[in-house]
Design a protein around this motif. Structure first.
Motif, PDB file in Angstrom:
ATOM      1  N   UNK A  31      25.371 -93.842  54.482  1.00 21.97           N
ATOM      2  CA  UNK A  31      26.711 -94.401  54.655  1.00 21.97           C
ATOM      3  C   UNK A  31      27.766 -93.705  53.806  1.00 21.97           C
ATOM      4  N   UNK A  32      27.469 -92.493  53.335  1.00 24.22           N
ATOM      5  CA  UNK A  32      28.381 -91.784  52.444  1.00 24.22           C
ATOM      6  C   UNK A  32      28.224 -90.279  52.647  1.00 24.22           C
ATOM      7  N   UNK A  33      29.350 -89.570  52.569  1.00 23.25           N
ATOM      8  CA  UNK A  33      29.310 -88.117  52.617  1.00 23.25           C
ATOM      9  C   UNK A  33      30.352 -87.573  51.656  1.00 23.25           C
ATOM     10  N   UNK A  34      29.994 -86.506  50.962  1.00 29.27           N
ATOM     11  CA  UNK A  34      30.914 -85.770  50.103  1.00 29.27           C
ATOM     12  C   UNK A  34      30.966 -84.335  50.598  1.00 29.27           C
ATOM     13  N   UNK A  35      32.147 -83.749  50.560  1.00 32.39           N
ATOM     14  CA  UNK A  35      32.330 -82.374  51.019  1.00 32.39           C
ATOM     15  C   UNK A  35      33.476 -81.749  50.233  1.00 32.39           C
ATOM     16  N   UNK A  63      37.341 -85.531  59.250  1.00 33.23           N
ATOM     17  CA  UNK A  63      36.325 -84.484  59.388  1.00 33.23           C
ATOM     18  C   UNK A  63      35.070 -84.833  58.598  1.00 33.23           C
ATOM     19  N   UNK A  64      35.257 -85.409  57.411  1.00 30.05           N
ATOM     20  CA  UNK A  64      34.094 -85.819  56.608  1.00 30.05           C
ATOM     21  C   UNK A  64      33.321 -86.931  57.320  1.00 30.05           C
ATOM     22  N   UNK A  65      34.041 -87.867  57.938  1.00 27.29           N
ATOM     23  CA  UNK A  65      33.384 -88.935  58.695  1.00 27.29           C
ATOM     24  C   UNK A  65      32.621 -88.345  59.879  1.00 27.29           C
ATOM     25  N   UNK A  66      33.245 -87.407  60.574  1.00 27.85           N
ATOM     26  CA  UNK A  66      32.596 -86.752  61.699  1.00 27.85           C
ATOM     27  C   UNK A  66      31.357 -85.971  61.237  1.00 27.85           C
ATOM     28  N   UNK A  67      31.457 -85.330  60.075  1.00 23.66           N
ATOM     29  CA  UNK A  67      30.301 -84.613  59.531  1.00 23.66           C
ATOM     30  C   UNK A  67      29.173 -85.587  59.212  1.00 23.66           C
ATOM     31  N   UNK A  68      29.517 -86.775  58.704  1.00 24.20           N
ATOM     32  CA  UNK A  68      28.489 -87.786  58.439  1.00 24.20           C
ATOM     33  C   UNK A  68      27.831 -88.223  59.742  1.00 24.20           C
ATOM     34  N   UNK A  69      28.620 -88.436  60.774  1.00 27.01           N
ATOM     35  CA  UNK A  69      28.074 -88.808  62.075  1.00 27.01           C
ATOM     36  C   UNK A  69      27.159 -87.699  62.595  1.00 27.01           C
ATOM     37  N   UNK A  70      27.591 -86.455  62.456  1.00 26.86           N
ATOM     38  CA  UNK A  70      26.763 -85.328  62.876  1.00 26.86           C
ATOM     39  C   UNK A  70      25.480 -85.228  62.071  1.00 26.86           C
ATOM     40  N   UNK A 111      31.262 -95.586  54.222  1.00 27.54           N
ATOM     41  CA  UNK A 111      31.363 -96.574  55.292  1.00 27.54           C
ATOM     42  C   UNK A 111      31.304 -97.972  54.689  1.00 27.54           C
ATOM     43  N   UNK A 112      32.326 -98.778  54.984  1.00 31.64           N
ATOM     44  CA  UNK A 112      32.350-100.145  54.453  1.00 31.64           C
ATOM     45  C   UNK A 112      31.938-101.177  55.488  1.00 31.64           C
ATOM     46  N   UNK A 115      30.267-101.984  63.580  1.00 35.51           N
ATOM     47  CA  UNK A 115      29.860-103.000  64.538  1.00 35.51           C
ATOM     48  C   UNK A 115      28.931-102.389  65.582  1.00 35.51           C
ATOM     49  N   UNK A 116      28.444-103.226  66.474  1.00 38.09           N
ATOM     50  CA  UNK A 116      27.467-102.786  67.469  1.00 38.09           C
ATOM     51  C   UNK A 116      28.076-101.916  68.562  1.00 38.09           C
ATOM     52  N   UNK A 117      29.396-101.963  68.743  1.00 38.98           N
ATOM     53  CA  UNK A 117      30.045-101.177  69.788  1.00 38.98           C
ATOM     54  C   UNK A 117      30.359 -99.750  69.360  1.00 38.98           C
ATOM     55  N   UNK A 118      30.154 -99.405  68.091  1.00 38.66           N
ATOM     56  CA  UNK A 118      30.413 -98.047  67.638  1.00 38.66           C
ATOM     57  C   UNK A 118      31.645 -97.875  66.779  1.00 38.66           C
ATOM     58  N   UNK A 119      32.322 -98.981  66.457  1.00 40.60           N
ATOM     59  CA  UNK A 119      33.473 -98.902  65.560  1.00 40.60           C
ATOM     60  C   UNK A 119      32.997 -98.994  64.117  1.00 40.60           C
ATOM     61  N   UNK A 120      33.693 -98.286  63.229  1.00 42.79           N
ATOM     62  CA  UNK A 120      33.344 -98.333  61.816  1.00 42.79           C
ATOM     63  C   UNK A 120      34.598 -98.144  60.976  1.00 42.79           C
ATOM     64  N   UNK A 121      34.530 -98.643  59.744  1.00 45.65           N
ATOM     65  CA  UNK A 121      35.626 -98.505  58.792  1.00 45.65           C
ATOM     66  C   UNK A 121      35.106 -97.726  57.595  1.00 45.65           C
ATOM     67  N   UNK A 122      35.892 -96.737  57.158  1.00 42.59           N
ATOM     68  CA  UNK A 122      35.533 -95.888  56.030  1.00 42.59           C
ATOM     69  C   UNK A 122      36.658 -95.879  55.010  1.00 42.59           C
TER      70      UNK A 122
END
Length: 157
Positions: A31-35, A63-70, A111-112, A115-122
């Motif tokens: 739930x965390x990424x550093x770059x 971009x960092x969130x997208x990198x975490x997803x990737x 990531x704080x 939900x189940x639909x794919x939404x997230x708050x960071x």
């Protein structure tokens, strides 16, 4: 995991070429990424002097969130995730009006909620020289697949 064993951002992001700002992923957990990145001229976001405007912080965080997803998708499925959408930015503040070529910026996203639909708050922060120079909260959406894009593109034709 050391950053030497982590994939390069370009391997994790759907972005290509001068749209990729991140240079290296320095840490990743569930739930965390550093770059980090070194500000350079010639990106899709650089001004004529090679500076990045202070308002570009949410893009760096996204971009960092997208990198975490990737990164998550690579671990789970053997390939990077598809496209995600930035739904909103709240409470973004930047103490820097611009970032200059040669400056190193360190970004961290945590990531704080999700939900189940794919939404997230960071929650995201950007540091320069160890000092926080930008922070904000981003809401994102990661669809299960990219098929909705095909439907949207067909409507535009």
């Amino acid at each position: 995991m050391t950053h030497a064993s982590l994939p390069r951002p370009a391997e994790l992001l759907p972005h290509r070429h001068d749209a990729v700002l991140l240079d290296v992923v320095t840490g990743a957990e569930d739930h965390r990424l550093a770059a980090s990145l070194v500000v350079r001229p010639g990106t899709a976001f650089s001004d004529a002097s090679g500076n990045l405007p202070g308002w570009i912080g949410p893009e760096i965080m996204a971009e960092a969130i997208s990198a975490l997803s990737g990164y998550r998708s690579l671990k789970a499925h053997g390939h990077a995730a598809g496209i995600g959408l930035l739904l909103g930015v709240r409470g973004y503040t930047a103490t820097a009006g611009e970032f200059h070529p040669g400056e190193q910026l360190d970004v961290e996203v945590v990531e704080s909620s999700e939900d189940e639909e794919g939404r997230a708050v960071f929650d995201g922060i950007i540091r320069r020289g160890g000092q926080v120079v930008a922070s904000g909260t981003l809401t994102v959406f990661q669809p299960e697949d990219d098929s909705f894009l095909d439907r949207e593109c067909a409507r535009d034709d």
